[in-house]
Design a protein around this motif. Structure first.
Motif, PDB file in Angstrom:
ATOM      1  N   ASP A 168       0.861  -1.185   0.000  1.00 36.17           N
ATOM      2  CA  ASP A 168       0.000   0.000   0.000  1.00 36.17           C
ATOM      3  C   ASP A 168       0.902   1.242   0.000  1.00 36.17           C
ATOM      4  O   ASP A 168       2.103   1.149   0.300  1.00 36.17           O
ATOM      5  N   PRO A 169       0.349   2.426  -0.346  1.00 34.39           N
ATOM      6  CA  PRO A 169       1.208   3.611  -0.508  1.00 34.39           C
ATOM      7  C   PRO A 169       2.061   3.933   0.714  1.00 34.39           C
ATOM      8  O   PRO A 169       3.229   4.289   0.582  1.00 34.39           O
ATOM      9  N   GLU A 170       1.507   3.780   1.922  1.00 29.37           N
ATOM     10  CA  GLU A 170       2.266   4.126   3.123  1.00 29.37           C
ATOM     11  C   GLU A 170       3.446   3.162   3.322  1.00 29.37           C
ATOM     12  O   GLU A 170       4.580   3.587   3.534  1.00 29.37           O
ATOM     13  N   THR A 171       3.147   1.861   3.209  1.00 30.66           N
ATOM     14  CA  THR A 171       4.200   0.851   3.380  1.00 30.66           C
ATOM     15  C   THR A 171       5.258   1.019   2.292  1.00 30.66           C
ATOM     16  O   THR A 171       6.456   0.860   2.533  1.00 30.66           O
ATOM     17  N   ARG A 172       4.791   1.347   1.103  1.00 27.93           N
ATOM     18  CA  ARG A 172       5.692   1.547  -0.031  1.00 27.93           C
ATOM     19  C   ARG A 172       6.669   2.691   0.245  1.00 27.93           C
ATOM     20  O   ARG A 172       7.869   2.563   0.048  1.00 27.93           O
ATOM     21  N   GLY A 173       6.121   3.788   0.764  1.00 25.91           N
ATOM     22  CA  GLY A 173       6.968   4.938   1.109  1.00 25.91           C
ATOM     23  C   GLY A 173       7.990   4.558   2.159  1.00 25.91           C
ATOM     24  O   GLY A 173       9.177   4.885   2.037  1.00 25.91           O
TER      25      GLY A 173
END
Lengths: 246, 273
Positions: A168-173
């Motif tokens: 997901d975007p947060e984990t990816r960041g």
């Protein structure tokens, strides 16, 4: 120090050429974004680098040794491409799977193993699911477990085949920040296969564009200035890619 | 203790000792094989065993002396077919097992039939196991358990993710070959316990029973071993008490354990996806 070197690398599947005359070198501390269309030979190149596939012609060196003969495997952290390669009913816990990353390099002390596994579970924010079975997790959670497995042995070289696809975007960041830290502070060399040619420029120091042969290898700024690349991609596409980078 | 009276018989003690060891190694190998989607290898190799027993009878030599090398070669053949011929494990098992059974039928036909002897191998005769066969079972079981104990981490890694295991420097081909040869020898021994027709059950049923509720790879092996041992002992006791065929009794007890584990899983909600 050259970590990876390929020379005139050729791979064929049957009579079909998959890689032709691929020659490049990766230096310690490089962060390479390996990009290219589907079927361009990215995963095949990764498999050659790891010594999993013998080339029809040419050579691959890894830490100064022939890739097939290289024994110090604890120096390498690897995340394979497919997340759905394993049996979803495999009765294995998250902690058991992360511990597999410690197999390379022989049997470490129990205390050290436990400590490394704990550190990785916390770093990837999966401590709370340590005793859950891998098949019970979401795709993103499974991906984080496999990333932890790749990092647990504190490798000098990280080879990641589309690592962020299920995140997901947060984990990816967070994941990209972690990689940047490893690269900048600990000098870990990274090769990351990705389809996100614009996004990878934000993190990687070099771009390797592959389409059966090397189309481009060099720094991102060089890529953006290259007239050859403007011709290859079309100037509008090149502009979009480079705009995302900056 | 009347209930333990059957232990006074030497043939029962031999059957329990050899059967327990064989069922134990079947359970351990079964966990590995089922997870690698080679569940039917027991079936395939037992067909080859049929062919090899026919060959031994044709040549008039001790069946195990022929079966062990022939089945080991067939087992390695399955491995090589999956690696080199680009076909899936189930197809490779199909190829090897059909060749095995065809050879057996051909030899039986050429020899004019082997009647009762070959029949006893089809359905097993654990209660007639001899002392030399017990010794062989002890040696083979020791070898299998030692190999799995020594290479446990590597086997776990290969079973979960073969490519990662190779990248980690694990000698995957060598360990796979060891597992396949040990599986072959185990299948030949299991033929004595439950017969050619039911060998596959000793490999598959304890493993799938364990997978219903196991919380880890090691845990799965332990549960499968326990289920297999209990099924063996209960099966032999029932067979003695009720005058039933031992092999079929062992397999059906195994199946009852599977049904119980399946019910527990569904009632407790464990492993709900």
């Amino acid at each position: 120090m050259t970590i990876i070197g390929t020379k005139d690398l050729c791979v064929n599947f049957g009579t079909l050429p998959v890689l032709s005359d691929v020659t490049f070198g990766v230096q310690k501390g490089d962060y390479i974004g390996l990009v290219g269309p589907n079927g361009s030979g990215k995963s095949t190149l990764i498999r050659c680098i790891l010594g999993l596939l013998r080339p029809a012609k040419g050579s691959v060196s890894l830490f100064g040794h022939d890739a097939h003969e290289m024994r110090e495997r604890e120096k390498i952290g690897y995340l394979p491409q497919r997340i759905d390669f394993f049996n979803p009913r495999f009765p294995s816990t998250v902690a058991e799977i992360v511990s597999q990353g410690l197999i390379a390099g022989g049997r470490a002390r129990r205390g050290y193993r436990k400590n490394r596994i704990e550190t990785m579970l916390e770093l990837l924010e999966i401590s709370g699911i340590r005793n859950r079975l891998i098949g019970d997790l979401s795709g993103g959670q499974q991906q984080r477990v496999l990333i932890a497995r790749a990092l647990v042995n504190e490798p000098e070289l990280l080879i990641l085949d589309e690592p962020a696809s299920a995140l997901d975007p947060e984990t990816r960041g967070n994941f990209f920040s972690l990689l940047q830290d490893l690269n900048e502070k600990r000098g870990v060399t990274i090769i990351m296969v990705t389809h996100d040619i614009g996004g990878i420029g934000e993190y990687a120091s070099k771009l390797l564009y592959l389409d059966k042969k090397i189309i481009f290898f060099g720094g991102f700024d060089e890529f953006c200035r290259s007239e050859n690349m403007a011709q290859f991609f079309g100037s509008a596409s090149q502009h979009i890619i480079c705009h995302e980078h900056h | 203790m009347e209930i333990l009276e059957f232990l006074n018989y030497g043939f029962i003690r031999r059957a329990l000792l050899a059967g327990s060891l064989i069922s134990l190694i079947c359970a351990v190998l079964g966990v590995i094989l089922v997870l690698r989607r080679l569940s039917l290898i027991g079936d395939g190799l037992s067909h080859v065993t049929f062919g090899s027993v026919a060959l031994a009878m044709f040549l008039n030599v001790y069946p195990l002396a022929v079966s062990v090398p022939v089945v080991a070669i067939a087992s390695l053949g399955i491995l090589r077919l999956t690696e080199k011929a680009g076909i899936y494990g189930d197809a490779a098992i199909g190829v090897v097992s059909s060749v095995g059974i065809a050879c057996g039928i051909l030899l039986a036909s050429v020899a004019g039939g082997f009647n009762v002897d070959l029949f006893s191998y089809l359905f097993g005769s654990i209660l007639s196991i001899s002392m030399p066969e017990v010794v062989i079972a002890v040696i083979v079981s020791g070898a299998v358990l030692a190999a799995v104990y020594i290479h446990f981490e590597e086997i776990f890694s290969i079973t979960f993710d073969d490519e990662f295991a190779r990248a980690s420097g694990i000698p995957v081909t060598r360990i796979n070959s060891i597992i396949m040869v040990l599986t072959a020898v185990t299948v030949v021994l299991a033929m004595k316990v439950v017969g050619i027709m039911l060998t596959s059950a000793l490999l598959v049923l304890p493993a799938v029973t364990a997978f219903q509720n196991a919380r880890g790879f090691r845990n799965a092996m332990l549960i499968a071993s326990l289920v297999s041992l209990l099924s063996l002992v209960t099966g032999i006791a029932l067979s003695f008490a009720l005058d039933l065929p031992a092999g079929a009794s062992i397999v059906l007890i195994n199946f009852i354990f599977f049904c119980c584990a399946f019910l527990v899983r569904n009632l407790t909600g464990s492993r709900v996806r």
